[in-house]
Design a protein around this motif. Sequence first.
Motif, mmCIF file in Angstrom:
data_model
loop_
_atom_site.group_PDB
_atom_site.id
_atom_site.type_symbol
_atom_site.label_atom_id
_atom_site.label_comp_id
_atom_site.label_asym_id
_atom_site.label_seq_id
_atom_site.Cartn_x
_atom_site.Cartn_y
_atom_site.Cartn_z
ATOM 1 N N ASN A 62 0.797 -1.452 0.077
ATOM 2 C CA ASN A 62 -0.177 0.077 -0.068
ATOM 3 C C ASN A 62 0.715 1.370 -0.087
ATOM 4 N N TYR A 63 2.406 1.035 0.184
ATOM 5 C CA TYR A 63 3.068 2.180 0.226
ATOM 6 C C TYR A 63 3.370 2.762 -1.201
ATOM 7 N N ASP A 64 3.674 3.985 -1.445
ATOM 8 C CA ASP A 64 4.180 4.496 -2.630
ATOM 9 C C ASP A 64 5.348 4.563 -3.004
ATOM 10 N N TRP A 65 5.842 3.179 -3.602
ATOM 11 C CA TRP A 65 7.203 3.000 -3.901
ATOM 12 C C TRP A 65 7.959 4.039 -4.825
ATOM 13 N N GLN A 66 7.064 4.750 -5.842
ATOM 14 C CA GLN A 66 7.643 5.614 -6.677
ATOM 15 C C GLN A 66 8.681 6.491 -5.966
ATOM 16 N N TRP A 67 8.494 7.079 -4.907
ATOM 17 C CA TRP A 67 9.332 7.996 -4.234
ATOM 18 C C TRP A 67 10.852 7.483 -3.816
ATOM 19 N N GLU A 68 10.876 6.162 -3.831
ATOM 20 C CA GLU A 68 11.854 5.469 -2.855
ATOM 21 C C GLU A 68 12.968 5.225 -3.992
ATOM 22 N N TYR A 69 14.228 4.961 -3.420
ATOM 23 C CA TYR A 69 15.506 4.864 -4.032
ATOM 24 C C TYR A 69 15.315 3.542 -4.687
ATOM 25 N N GLU A 70 16.023 3.279 -5.695
ATOM 26 C CA GLU A 70 16.140 2.357 -6.719
ATOM 27 C C GLU A 70 16.461 1.062 -5.899
ATOM 28 N N LYS A 71 17.273 1.087 -5.136
ATOM 29 C CA LYS A 71 17.862 0.029 -4.386
ATOM 30 C C LYS A 71 16.928 -0.403 -3.549
ATOM 31 N N LEU A 72 16.251 0.445 -2.995
ATOM 32 C CA LEU A 72 14.823 -0.260 -1.983
ATOM 33 C C LEU A 72 13.620 -0.947 -2.813
ATOM 34 N N ILE A 73 13.532 -0.161 -3.948
ATOM 35 C CA ILE A 73 12.521 -0.574 -4.790
ATOM 36 C C ILE A 73 13.104 -2.299 -5.284
ATOM 37 N N ASN A 74 14.280 -2.367 -5.647
ATOM 38 C CA ASN A 74 14.834 -3.715 -6.100
ATOM 39 C C ASN A 74 14.601 -4.687 -4.901
ATOM 40 N N ILE A 75 14.725 -4.293 -3.709
ATOM 41 C CA ILE A 75 14.632 -5.254 -2.539
ATOM 42 C C ILE A 75 13.158 -5.557 -2.345
ATOM 43 N N ALA A 76 12.346 -4.530 -2.433
ATOM 44 C CA ALA A 76 10.838 -4.760 -2.486
ATOM 45 C C ALA A 76 10.142 -5.608 -3.538
ATOM 46 N N LYS A 77 10.935 -5.603 -4.824
ATOM 47 C CA LYS A 77 10.492 -6.499 -5.877
ATOM 48 C C LYS A 77 10.989 -7.867 -5.479
ATOM 49 N N LYS A 78 11.906 -8.081 -4.829
ATOM 50 C CA LYS A 78 12.126 -9.583 -4.526
ATOM 51 C C LYS A 78 11.308 -10.021 -3.320
ATOM 52 N N ASP A 79 10.614 -8.924 -2.623
ATOM 53 C CA ASP A 79 9.660 -9.608 -1.441
ATOM 54 C C ASP A 79 8.151 -9.514 -2.015
ATOM 55 N N LYS A 80 7.987 -9.309 -3.353
ATOM 56 C CA LYS A 80 6.887 -9.010 -3.951
ATOM 57 C C LYS A 80 5.969 -8.016 -3.604
ATOM 58 N N PHE A 81 6.370 -7.097 -3.054
ATOM 59 C CA PHE A 81 5.920 -5.735 -2.501
ATOM 60 C C PHE A 81 5.638 -4.923 -3.447
ATOM 61 N N VAL A 82 6.478 -4.841 -4.864
ATOM 62 C CA VAL A 82 6.457 -3.992 -5.881
ATOM 63 C C VAL A 82 6.289 -5.187 -7.189
ATOM 64 N N ASP A 83 5.792 -4.897 -7.985
ATOM 65 C CA ASP A 83 5.152 -5.677 -9.363
ATOM 66 C C ASP A 83 6.811 -5.654 -9.973
ATOM 67 N N ARG A 84 7.262 -6.799 -10.305
ATOM 68 C CA ARG A 84 8.238 -6.745 -11.059
ATOM 69 C C ARG A 84 8.697 -6.222 -12.403
ATOM 70 N N ASN A 85 7.730 -5.643 -12.834
ATOM 71 C CA ASN A 85 7.392 -4.870 -13.981
ATOM 72 C C ASN A 85 7.523 -3.348 -13.809
ATOM 73 N N PHE A 86 7.638 -3.037 -12.495
ATOM 74 C CA PHE A 86 7.365 -1.822 -12.074
ATOM 75 C C PHE A 86 8.283 -0.743 -12.682
ATOM 76 N N LYS A 87 8.181 0.220 -13.216
ATOM 77 C CA LYS A 87 8.954 1.103 -13.505
ATOM 78 C C LYS A 87 8.814 2.534 -13.036
ATOM 79 N N LYS A 88 9.943 3.039 -12.714
ATOM 80 C CA LYS A 88 9.692 4.372 -11.618
ATOM 81 C C LYS A 88 10.044 5.336 -12.861
ATOM 82 N N VAL A 89 8.910 6.266 -12.602
ATOM 83 C CA VAL A 89 8.465 7.497 -13.611
ATOM 84 C C VAL A 89 8.963 8.786 -12.888
ATOM 85 N N ILE A 90 9.010 8.964 -11.696
ATOM 86 C CA ILE A 90 9.611 10.140 -10.896
ATOM 87 C C ILE A 90 11.099 9.967 -10.815
ATOM 88 N N LYS A 91 11.718 10.908 -11.291
ATOM 89 C CA LYS A 91 13.301 10.847 -11.122
ATOM 90 C C LYS A 91 13.580 11.884 -10.118
#
Length: 143
Positions: free
Chosen positions: A111-140
């Motif tokens: 339920n967290y907005d991962w869009q604002w997070e660091y790539e490193k954290l997003i990648n860990i969250a993907k491994k935990d399946k908290f973020v879809d593996r196809n998630f693309k960060k659009v906010i730089k």
Amino acid sequence: MYTDEWKLWCYNSSKNIINKLCLNFKLKCPEIFISDNDEQRAFFTKVNKNYSIIVIYKNAWGSTDCLLHEFAHYLHFKQNPKLYYKRDEHGKSYYTYLKQTISYWYKHPMNYDWQWEYEKLINIAKKDKFVDRNFKKVIKLGI
């Protein structure tokens, strides 16, 4: 746009969120400082073992997710200072505390907005399946 009333509302809102988090995690609350600068979004700093500050910059006023991210640094510091001082700031150790913080606040990390997070954290969250593996960060962000 950024009036004194808005700044006061952001301070009170941030303080309320931090109070709830600290009550849940049984911690003394850090100080909250609302800055008029817009250099970055926010940061956590410990002055000493008994005094910590979360600074929220103008461009993050009112951002709950930004505040949760900074609180997770505080939680990391208070619950595991040895790992905190190794300075893997946004690595696996920190991720553990971010996950605890957002799980409490949002009931589940998905339920967290991962869009604002660091790539490193997003990648860990993907491994935990908290973020879809196809998630693309659009906010730089320049963070």
